[in-house]
Scaffold this motif. Structure first.
Motif, mmCIF file in Angstrom:
data_model
loop_
_atom_site.group_PDB
_atom_site.id
_atom_site.type_symbol
_atom_site.label_atom_id
_atom_site.label_comp_id
_atom_site.label_asym_id
_atom_site.label_seq_id
_atom_site.Cartn_x
_atom_site.Cartn_y
_atom_site.Cartn_z
ATOM 1 N N ARG A 85 0.839 -1.219 0.000
ATOM 2 C CA ARG A 85 0.000 0.000 0.000
ATOM 3 C C ARG A 85 0.865 1.257 0.000
ATOM 4 O O ARG A 85 0.651 2.185 -0.786
ATOM 5 C CB ARG A 85 -0.915 -0.036 1.225
ATOM 6 C CG ARG A 85 -1.776 1.195 1.420
ATOM 7 C CD ARG A 85 -2.401 1.125 2.800
ATOM 8 N NE ARG A 85 -3.161 2.283 3.174
ATOM 9 C CZ ARG A 85 -4.437 2.248 3.565
ATOM 10 N NH1 ARG A 85 -5.089 1.119 3.585
ATOM 11 N NH2 ARG A 85 -5.045 3.328 3.954
ATOM 12 N N LEU A 88 2.574 1.858 -3.360
ATOM 13 C CA LEU A 88 1.636 2.393 -4.359
ATOM 14 C C LEU A 88 1.411 3.885 -4.131
ATOM 15 O O LEU A 88 1.407 4.685 -5.073
ATOM 16 C CB LEU A 88 0.295 1.647 -4.295
ATOM 17 C CG LEU A 88 0.310 0.182 -4.731
ATOM 18 C CD1 LEU A 88 -1.014 -0.495 -4.380
ATOM 19 C CD2 LEU A 88 0.586 0.061 -6.225
ATOM 20 N N THR A 95 -3.322 2.661 -10.434
ATOM 21 C CA THR A 95 -3.322 1.201 -10.285
ATOM 22 C C THR A 95 -4.748 0.694 -10.132
ATOM 23 O O THR A 95 -5.545 1.285 -9.403
ATOM 24 C CB THR A 95 -2.479 0.800 -9.047
ATOM 25 O OG1 THR A 95 -1.132 1.249 -9.238
ATOM 26 C CG2 THR A 95 -2.487 -0.703 -8.814
ATOM 27 N N VAL A 96 -5.042 -0.401 -10.836
ATOM 28 C CA VAL A 96 -6.332 -1.080 -10.667
ATOM 29 C C VAL A 96 -6.071 -2.393 -9.949
ATOM 30 O O VAL A 96 -5.248 -3.206 -10.397
ATOM 31 C CB VAL A 96 -7.011 -1.343 -12.032
ATOM 32 C CG1 VAL A 96 -8.284 -2.164 -11.840
ATOM 33 C CG2 VAL A 96 -7.349 -0.026 -12.729
ATOM 34 N N GLU A 97 -6.737 -2.590 -8.814
ATOM 35 C CA GLU A 97 -6.609 -3.863 -8.093
ATOM 36 C C GLU A 97 -7.593 -4.862 -8.680
ATOM 37 O O GLU A 97 -8.761 -4.526 -8.912
ATOM 38 C CB GLU A 97 -6.916 -3.656 -6.605
ATOM 39 C CG GLU A 97 -6.868 -4.967 -5.814
ATOM 40 C CD GLU A 97 -6.914 -4.735 -4.317
ATOM 41 O OE1 GLU A 97 -6.126 -3.916 -3.807
ATOM 42 O OE2 GLU A 97 -7.755 -5.378 -3.656
ATOM 43 N N THR A 115 -4.737 -2.690 0.251
ATOM 44 C CA THR A 115 -4.134 -2.096 -0.946
ATOM 45 C C THR A 115 -5.130 -1.296 -1.795
ATOM 46 O O THR A 115 -4.740 -0.328 -2.453
ATOM 47 C CB THR A 115 -3.475 -3.202 -1.792
ATOM 48 O OG1 THR A 115 -4.374 -4.315 -1.884
ATOM 49 C CG2 THR A 115 -2.170 -3.664 -1.151
ATOM 50 N N CYS A 119 -5.494 2.457 -4.721
ATOM 51 C CA CYS A 119 -5.769 2.196 -6.149
ATOM 52 C C CYS A 119 -6.903 3.096 -6.633
ATOM 53 O O CYS A 119 -7.662 3.637 -5.833
ATOM 54 C CB CYS A 119 -6.178 0.740 -6.341
ATOM 55 S SG CYS A 119 -4.877 -0.434 -5.886
ATOM 56 N N GLN A 122 -11.254 -1.215 -7.903
ATOM 57 C CA GLN A 122 -11.057 -2.651 -7.691
ATOM 58 C C GLN A 122 -12.041 -3.448 -8.552
ATOM 59 O O GLN A 122 -13.216 -3.087 -8.639
ATOM 60 C CB GLN A 122 -11.324 -2.962 -6.210
ATOM 61 C CG GLN A 122 -11.095 -4.407 -5.812
ATOM 62 C CD GLN A 122 -11.653 -4.679 -4.420
ATOM 63 O OE1 GLN A 122 -12.849 -4.586 -4.187
ATOM 64 N NE2 GLN A 122 -10.762 -4.998 -3.489
#
Ligand code: CA2
Length: 145
Positions: A85, A88, A95-97, A115, A119, A122
């Protein structure tokens, strides 16, 4: 556009065990699938898996200046990793989880993602298609932002 696809612990075992939860495709199958999808839209993919938290942190740090976005399946580290985390948040790369299974319909400890707050969003529960949906989400976001 360059996208890093990062995969966490035990995802190297995909297709060999627990097909009811994670499907029958191997990680190599997913790599081929996502690279093929990306080639259709002129996106370059670097695909990486590690069982080691620090190696995932290193990859995220090294992504700064080298990648436009990240698609991340942190696997079990989703639920435990302050280090991922923080990495990032430090690099500030969109960022895409993503998750193969729907983490919100499973055990309580999986419903929490440490995390995801770092992002842009998700995607969870669509099997291998979660990777494709992640690619659509990150490329669309990068084009608009
Ligand atoms: O659904 C997902 O994508 C997960 O990130 C998968 C992780 C799990 O810890 C997360 O809660 C959700 C587990 C990946 C382990 O994959 C295996 C594959 C085959 C056999 C055993 C584990």
């Amino acid at each position: 556009m360059k996208i890093l696809v990062l995969n966490g612990p035990n995802l190297n075992l995909l297709g060999t065990r627990e097909p009811d939860k994670y499907g029958t495709q191997t990680l190599a199958d997913i790599e081929n699938f996502i690279k093929n999808e990306a080639s259709k839209i002129n996106v370059e993919i670097d695909f990486y898996q590690s069982n080691i938290e620090g190696e995932l942190v290193n990859k995220i740090q090294e992504a700064k200046g080298n990648f436009d976005g990240i698609i991340l399946n942190p696997a079990a580290y989703t639920h435990t990793s302050v280090a991922i985390r923080d990495a990032l948040l430090a690099v500030n790369i969109p960022t895409v989880e993503i998750h193969l299974s729907n983490i919100h319909t499973r055990e309580d400890f999986r419903k929490v993602s440490l995390t995801a707050p770092a992002c842009i969003g998700q995607i969870t529960g669509f099997g291998t298609n979660s990777y494709k949906l992640g690619l659509i989400a990150i490329t669309d976001y990068l084009l608009k932002n």
